[in-house]
Design a protein around this motif. Structure first.
Motif, PDB file in Angstrom:
ATOM      1  N   PHE A  31       0.823  -1.213   0.000  1.00  0.00           N
ATOM      2  CA  PHE A  31       0.000   0.000   0.000  1.00  0.00           C
ATOM      3  C   PHE A  31       0.856   1.262   0.000  1.00  0.00           C
ATOM      4  O   PHE A  31       0.434   2.305   0.483  1.00  0.00           O
ATOM      5  CB  PHE A  31      -0.910   0.009   1.236  1.00  0.00           C
ATOM      6  CG  PHE A  31      -1.813  -1.187   1.328  1.00  0.00           C
ATOM      7  CD1 PHE A  31      -2.989  -1.239   0.601  1.00  0.00           C
ATOM      8  CD2 PHE A  31      -1.480  -2.264   2.135  1.00  0.00           C
ATOM      9  CE1 PHE A  31      -3.826  -2.347   0.684  1.00  0.00           C
ATOM     10  CE2 PHE A  31      -2.300  -3.375   2.215  1.00  0.00           C
ATOM     11  CZ  PHE A  31      -3.476  -3.408   1.481  1.00  0.00           C
ATOM     12  N   SER A  32       2.052   1.195  -0.524  1.00  0.00           N
ATOM     13  CA  SER A  32       2.995   2.320  -0.436  1.00  0.00           C
ATOM     14  C   SER A  32       2.553   3.545  -1.229  1.00  0.00           C
ATOM     15  O   SER A  32       3.085   4.626  -1.016  1.00  0.00           O
ATOM     16  CB  SER A  32       4.384   1.876  -0.899  1.00  0.00           C
ATOM     17  OG  SER A  32       4.341   1.479  -2.258  1.00  0.00           O
ATOM     18  N   THR A  33       1.558   3.393  -2.098  1.00  0.00           N
ATOM     19  CA  THR A  33       1.109   4.537  -2.894  1.00  0.00           C
ATOM     20  C   THR A  33       0.131   5.437  -2.150  1.00  0.00           C
ATOM     21  O   THR A  33      -0.240   6.488  -2.663  1.00  0.00           O
ATOM     22  CB  THR A  33       0.447   4.051  -4.200  1.00  0.00           C
ATOM     23  OG1 THR A  33      -0.690   3.246  -3.869  1.00  0.00           O
ATOM     24  CG2 THR A  33       1.423   3.271  -5.052  1.00  0.00           C
ATOM     25  N   ALA A  76     -11.810   0.008  -0.049  1.00  0.00           N
ATOM     26  CA  ALA A  76     -10.739   0.965  -0.350  1.00  0.00           C
ATOM     27  C   ALA A  76      -9.365   0.285  -0.299  1.00  0.00           C
ATOM     28  O   ALA A  76      -8.510   0.537  -1.156  1.00  0.00           O
ATOM     29  CB  ALA A  76     -10.794   2.136   0.629  1.00  0.00           C
ATOM     30  N   LEU A  77      -9.148  -0.583   0.699  1.00  0.00           N
ATOM     31  CA  LEU A  77      -7.880  -1.309   0.787  1.00  0.00           C
ATOM     32  C   LEU A  77      -7.675  -2.205  -0.441  1.00  0.00           C
ATOM     33  O   LEU A  77      -6.583  -2.242  -1.019  1.00  0.00           O
ATOM     34  CB  LEU A  77      -7.838  -2.174   2.049  1.00  0.00           C
ATOM     35  CG  LEU A  77      -7.576  -1.467   3.365  1.00  0.00           C
ATOM     36  CD1 LEU A  77      -7.795  -2.428   4.532  1.00  0.00           C
ATOM     37  CD2 LEU A  77      -6.183  -0.883   3.406  1.00  0.00           C
ATOM     38  N   ALA A  78      -8.718  -2.910  -0.823  1.00  0.00           N
ATOM     39  CA  ALA A  78      -8.616  -3.796  -1.992  1.00  0.00           C
ATOM     40  C   ALA A  78      -8.330  -3.000  -3.258  1.00  0.00           C
ATOM     41  O   ALA A  78      -7.521  -3.428  -4.090  1.00  0.00           O
ATOM     42  CB  ALA A  78      -9.900  -4.602  -2.151  1.00  0.00           C
ATOM     43  N   ALA A  79      -8.956  -1.846  -3.404  1.00  0.00           N
ATOM     44  CA  ALA A  79      -8.733  -1.013  -4.592  1.00  0.00           C
ATOM     45  C   ALA A  79      -7.276  -0.569  -4.676  1.00  0.00           C
ATOM     46  O   ALA A  79      -6.669  -0.589  -5.750  1.00  0.00           O
ATOM     47  CB  ALA A  79      -9.665   0.200  -4.571  1.00  0.00           C
ATOM     48  N   VAL A  80      -6.693  -0.204  -3.534  1.00  0.00           N
ATOM     49  CA  VAL A  80      -5.284   0.200  -3.513  1.00  0.00           C
ATOM     50  C   VAL A  80      -4.390  -1.004  -3.779  1.00  0.00           C
ATOM     51  O   VAL A  80      -3.470  -0.946  -4.590  1.00  0.00           O
ATOM     52  CB  VAL A  80      -4.917   0.875  -2.167  1.00  0.00           C
ATOM     53  CG1 VAL A  80      -3.422   1.109  -2.076  1.00  0.00           C
ATOM     54  CG2 VAL A  80      -5.678   2.181  -1.995  1.00  0.00           C
TER      55      VAL A  80
END
Length: 155
Positions: A31-33, A76-80
């Motif tokens: 999730f670094s972005t 939201a986590l899955a999208a990232v």
């Protein structure tokens, strides 16, 4: 005494600080972005519709690792993680299950005589554990408009 081990002894394997490090390393990898979660000062109570991914650890010190988030945060986590928007529910579940699996794998490395990991199990409630399980590590954090709670139980 549980399975030959004092409950206080179990907490030495997975301290809250170690769990925070595990989650932040996972975050840097997947999730670094986006901005990181901010640790909460108090445990977060699971309110509203949630999604909980849990992974069991077998062995001499069996346990369970859970990752609980509001359903909107799971999306939201899955999208990232998958770098896509508007994912179907099964892909959101798979992504949260993978987060729990990554955390559980790192927790397993901290626990002596740990056996294998189970497959991620998804539910819309946090699991109720028996009397033999003790919460030995917890990390609650705030992320965007939601929160996440990672808990480790060992027997």
């Amino acid at each position: 005494m549980t399975a030959g081990f004092e409950l206080e002894e179990l907490g030495h394997y997975v301290e809250d600080e170690a769990l925070l490090q595990i989650v932040m390393q996972m975050w840097d990898s997947f999730f670094s972005t986006v901005e990181p979660p901010y640790p909460a000062f108090e445990p977060i109570g699971a309110e509203g519709p949630v999604l909980c991914a849990s992974v069991s650890i077998s062995g001499a010190r069996p346990g369970l690792v859970t990752v609980t988030v509001p359903q909107a945060t799971a999306s939201a986590l899955a999208a990232v993680m998958l770098q896509e928007e508007a994912l179907p529910e099964d892909e959101v579940h798979d992504a949260l299950g993978e987060v729990a699996n990554i955390v559980a794998g790192n927790v397993k490395a901290l626990v002596p005589d740990a056996g294998s990991l189970g497959l991620p199990v998804l539910s819309t409630a946090t699991p109720r554990l028996g009397n033999g399980a003790a919460e030995v590590g917890r990390m609650d954090a705030v992320w965007r408009d939601g929160w996440l709670s990672v808990i480790v139980w060992l027997s």
